[in-house]
Design an enzyme around this catalytic site. Structure first.
Site, PDB file in Angstrom:
ATOM      1  N   SER A 105      65.772 -12.754  85.032  1.00  0.00           N
ATOM      2  CA  SER A 105      64.665 -12.481  84.119  1.00  0.00           C
ATOM      3  C   SER A 105      64.368 -13.748  83.349  1.00  0.00           C
ATOM      4  O   SER A 105      65.248 -14.607  83.173  1.00  0.00           O
ATOM      5  CB  SER A 105      65.106 -11.380  83.157  1.00  0.00           C
ATOM      6  OG  SER A 105      64.356 -11.452  81.965  1.00  0.00           O
ATOM      7  N   LYS A 135      71.661 -11.448  82.819  1.00  0.00           N
ATOM      8  CA  LYS A 135      70.683 -11.909  83.812  1.00  0.00           C
ATOM      9  C   LYS A 135      70.946 -13.334  84.280  1.00  0.00           C
ATOM     10  O   LYS A 135      70.728 -13.647  85.453  1.00  0.00           O
ATOM     11  CB  LYS A 135      69.260 -11.771  83.246  1.00  0.00           C
ATOM     12  CG  LYS A 135      68.763 -10.323  83.215  1.00  0.00           C
ATOM     13  CD  LYS A 135      68.945  -9.657  84.576  1.00  0.00           C
ATOM     14  CE  LYS A 135      67.914  -8.603  84.876  1.00  0.00           C
ATOM     15  NZ  LYS A 135      68.229  -7.906  86.153  1.00  0.00           N
ATOM     16  N   TYR A 183      71.095  -8.665  77.543  1.00  0.00           N
ATOM     17  CA  TYR A 183      70.310  -8.717  78.778  1.00  0.00           C
ATOM     18  C   TYR A 183      70.233 -10.162  79.317  1.00  0.00           C
ATOM     19  O   TYR A 183      70.411 -10.409  80.516  1.00  0.00           O
ATOM     20  CB  TYR A 183      68.927  -8.165  78.457  1.00  0.00           C
ATOM     21  CG  TYR A 183      67.964  -8.044  79.595  1.00  0.00           C
ATOM     22  CD1 TYR A 183      68.132  -7.083  80.588  1.00  0.00           C
ATOM     23  CD2 TYR A 183      66.842  -8.880  79.659  1.00  0.00           C
ATOM     24  CE1 TYR A 183      67.212  -6.972  81.617  1.00  0.00           C
ATOM     25  CE2 TYR A 183      65.919  -8.760  80.677  1.00  0.00           C
ATOM     26  CZ  TYR A 183      66.116  -7.817  81.654  1.00  0.00           C
ATOM     27  OH  TYR A 183      65.203  -7.706  82.669  1.00  0.00           O
TER      28      TYR A 183
HETATM   29  P1  NAI Z   1      62.647   0.249  85.802  1.00  0.00           P
HETATM   30  O1  NAI Z   1      63.310   0.773  84.585  1.00  0.00           O
HETATM   31  O2  NAI Z   1      61.417   0.930  86.283  1.00  0.00           O
HETATM   32  O3  NAI Z   1      63.649   0.145  87.015  1.00  0.00           O
HETATM   33  C1  NAI Z   1      65.034   0.071  86.904  1.00  0.00           C
HETATM   34  C2  NAI Z   1      65.612   1.197  87.726  1.00  0.00           C
HETATM   35  O4  NAI Z   1      67.026   1.057  87.761  1.00  0.00           O
HETATM   36  C3  NAI Z   1      65.321   2.578  87.121  1.00  0.00           C
HETATM   37  O5  NAI Z   1      64.665   3.384  88.079  1.00  0.00           O
HETATM   38  C4  NAI Z   1      66.691   3.100  86.739  1.00  0.00           C
HETATM   39  O6  NAI Z   1      66.813   4.508  86.879  1.00  0.00           O
HETATM   40  C5  NAI Z   1      67.593   2.340  87.698  1.00  0.00           C
HETATM   41  N1  NAI Z   1      68.962   2.245  87.198  1.00  0.00           N
HETATM   42  C6  NAI Z   1      69.362   1.969  85.933  1.00  0.00           C
HETATM   43  N2  NAI Z   1      70.689   1.962  85.854  1.00  0.00           N
HETATM   44  C7  NAI Z   1      71.153   2.242  87.106  1.00  0.00           C
HETATM   45  C8  NAI Z   1      72.443   2.342  87.666  1.00  0.00           C
HETATM   46  N3  NAI Z   1      73.544   2.190  86.920  1.00  0.00           N
HETATM   47  N4  NAI Z   1      72.566   2.617  88.989  1.00  0.00           N
HETATM   48  C9  NAI Z   1      71.465   2.788  89.770  1.00  0.00           C
HETATM   49  N5  NAI Z   1      70.208   2.714  89.272  1.00  0.00           N
HETATM   50  C10 NAI Z   1      70.053   2.432  87.962  1.00  0.00           C
HETATM   51  O7  NAI Z   1      62.318  -1.288  85.482  1.00  0.00           O
HETATM   52  P2  NAI Z   1      61.810  -2.480  86.422  1.00  0.00           P
HETATM   53  O8  NAI Z   1      60.947  -3.310  85.568  1.00  0.00           O
HETATM   54  O9  NAI Z   1      61.319  -1.991  87.721  1.00  0.00           O
HETATM   55  O10 NAI Z   1      63.160  -3.312  86.622  1.00  0.00           O
HETATM   56  C11 NAI Z   1      63.705  -3.672  87.868  1.00  0.00           C
HETATM   57  C12 NAI Z   1      64.551  -4.918  87.692  1.00  0.00           C
HETATM   58  O11 NAI Z   1      63.720  -6.027  87.358  1.00  0.00           O
HETATM   59  C13 NAI Z   1      65.597  -4.823  86.582  1.00  0.00           C
HETATM   60  O12 NAI Z   1      66.771  -5.466  86.995  1.00  0.00           O
HETATM   61  C14 NAI Z   1      64.955  -5.577  85.453  1.00  0.00           C
HETATM   62  O13 NAI Z   1      65.901  -6.077  84.548  1.00  0.00           O
HETATM   63  C15 NAI Z   1      64.234  -6.658  86.201  1.00  0.00           C
HETATM   64  N6  NAI Z   1      63.166  -7.304  85.474  1.00  0.00           N
HETATM   65  C16 NAI Z   1      61.976  -6.683  85.263  1.00  0.00           C
HETATM   66  C17 NAI Z   1      60.961  -7.335  84.600  1.00  0.00           C
HETATM   67  C18 NAI Z   1      59.638  -6.737  84.439  1.00  0.00           C
HETATM   68  O14 NAI Z   1      58.727  -7.462  83.960  1.00  0.00           O
HETATM   69  N7  NAI Z   1      59.417  -5.484  84.767  1.00  0.00           N
HETATM   70  C19 NAI Z   1      61.158  -8.675  84.033  1.00  0.00           C
HETATM   71  C20 NAI Z   1      62.414  -9.269  84.360  1.00  0.00           C
HETATM   72  C21 NAI Z   1      63.380  -8.584  85.058  1.00  0.00           C
END
Ligand code: NAI
Length: 297
Positions: free
Chosen positions: A151, A168, A164
């Protein structure tokens, strides 16, 4: 045309947001996909396999092949079961996208150690556990593509995200070493730094920006990084039509004799030390040490 026919992919945290998009796009290009999601809330509380099931069903409805698995990425036995299911059904695992994540934002002053541990546990240890569970198999089959998710917070820092950011950037360190260790076995390891409108960012980014930043603007970089022709050891930023690479660079610095190795020398020559003229990106930590010892001129 980048295709994933006959490839088996595991995407963690694929019940929504970016992971869902990756899973759908991989399936649309021929991959058989394990859709993993714990199905909890943004801070990691709760659990339900409904989110993962819904995405697997969406893929099947579009004519693709997918199964759902609701394990937490932090649960070693659950992850072993998930990998076992993929191997049992399809005989191989070629791609792992470590995407699952949670947020517990607070200033460091107000952050509890529990909030710090929970975030490190899911992002860092979850990625370690999933990677470890497929690593041997990928080495044996002499093919593997693993994607970590960092990130801008890890790379550059953001207010209120100490836990975080620490987790990351740790993933970049993990990726750098695994890229070296995987190279001779055909296992390539990369990192994506996304920026997209998801439930994770819905209240962090302005609405006008969110509209232009759907997960489909990140997915092309993720798919490239797990494709057959993928590089290794790369950090790619993606979102809203932008694609950039991030590097940890090394300046040329200064090299001085023993009698000048004082804090005063460092203070007096700090501008020279920090000058970015001729900076480089060492290929390994050892290469950096060698360059320093050679008094790289
Ligand atoms: P999101 O919250 O929609 O997706 C994350 C998913 O991970 C969720 O569906 C959640 O239920 C699942 N999850 C959480 N803990 C879990 C576990 N212990 N085991 C299995 N599944 C689990 O958010 P998003 O934005 O799609 O995030 C995806 C990745 O991208 C994350 O790693 C986030 O940190 C990273 N990220 C996202 C950014 C953005 O702009 N959306 C920016 C930088 C990084």
């Amino acid at each position: 045309m980048i295709r994933f026919d006959n490839r088996v992919a595991i995407v963690t945290g694929a019940g929504g947001g970016l992971g869902r998009r990756y899973a759908l796009d991989l399936a649309a290009r021929g991959a058989r996909v394990v859709v993993n999601d714990l199905g909890g809330s943004r801070d990691g509380s709760g659990a339900s396999s409904a989110m993962a099931e819904a995405v697997a069903e969406e893929i099947r409805a579009l004519g693709g092949e997918a199964i759902a698995h609701g394990t937490s990425v932090t649960d070693e036995a659950g992850v072993a079961d998930m990998v076992g299911e993929a191997l049992g059904r399809w005989g191989q695992v070629d791609i792992l996208i470590n995407n699952a994540g949670i947020l517990r934002d607070r200033t460091f002053a107000k952050m509890t150690i529990e909030d710090f541990r929970a975030v490190v546990d899911v992002h860092l240890m979850g990625s370690v556990i999933c990677t470890k569970a497929v690593w041997e198999r990928m080495r044996e089959q002499a093919y593997g593509r693993i994607l970590m998710t960092t990130s801008s917070t890890g790379l550059y820092g953001n207010f209120g995200q100490a836990n975080y950011g620490a987790a990351k950037l740790a993933l970049v360190g993990l990726m750098k070493t695994l890229a070296l260790e995987g190279q001779k076995y055909g296992v390539k390891v990369n990192t994506i730094a996304p920026l997209a409108a998801t439930r994770m960012t819905e209240d962090l980014l302005p609405p006008a920006l969110l509209e232009k930043m759907g997960p489909e603007t990140v997915s092309p970089a993720a798919l490239y990084l797990v494709s057959e022709g993928a590089p290794t050891g790369m950090v790619l930023n993606a979102g809203g039509g932008g694609f950039e690479a991030s590097y940890v660079t090394l300046t040329r610095g200064i090299h001085v004799a023993a009698d000048a190795m004082t804090p005063e020398t460092v203070a007096a020559r700090i501008d020279e030390i920090c000058s970015r003229d001729g900076e480089m990106v060492p290929e390994t930590g050892a290469a950096q040490a060698q360059a320093a010892l050679a008094g790289r001129g």
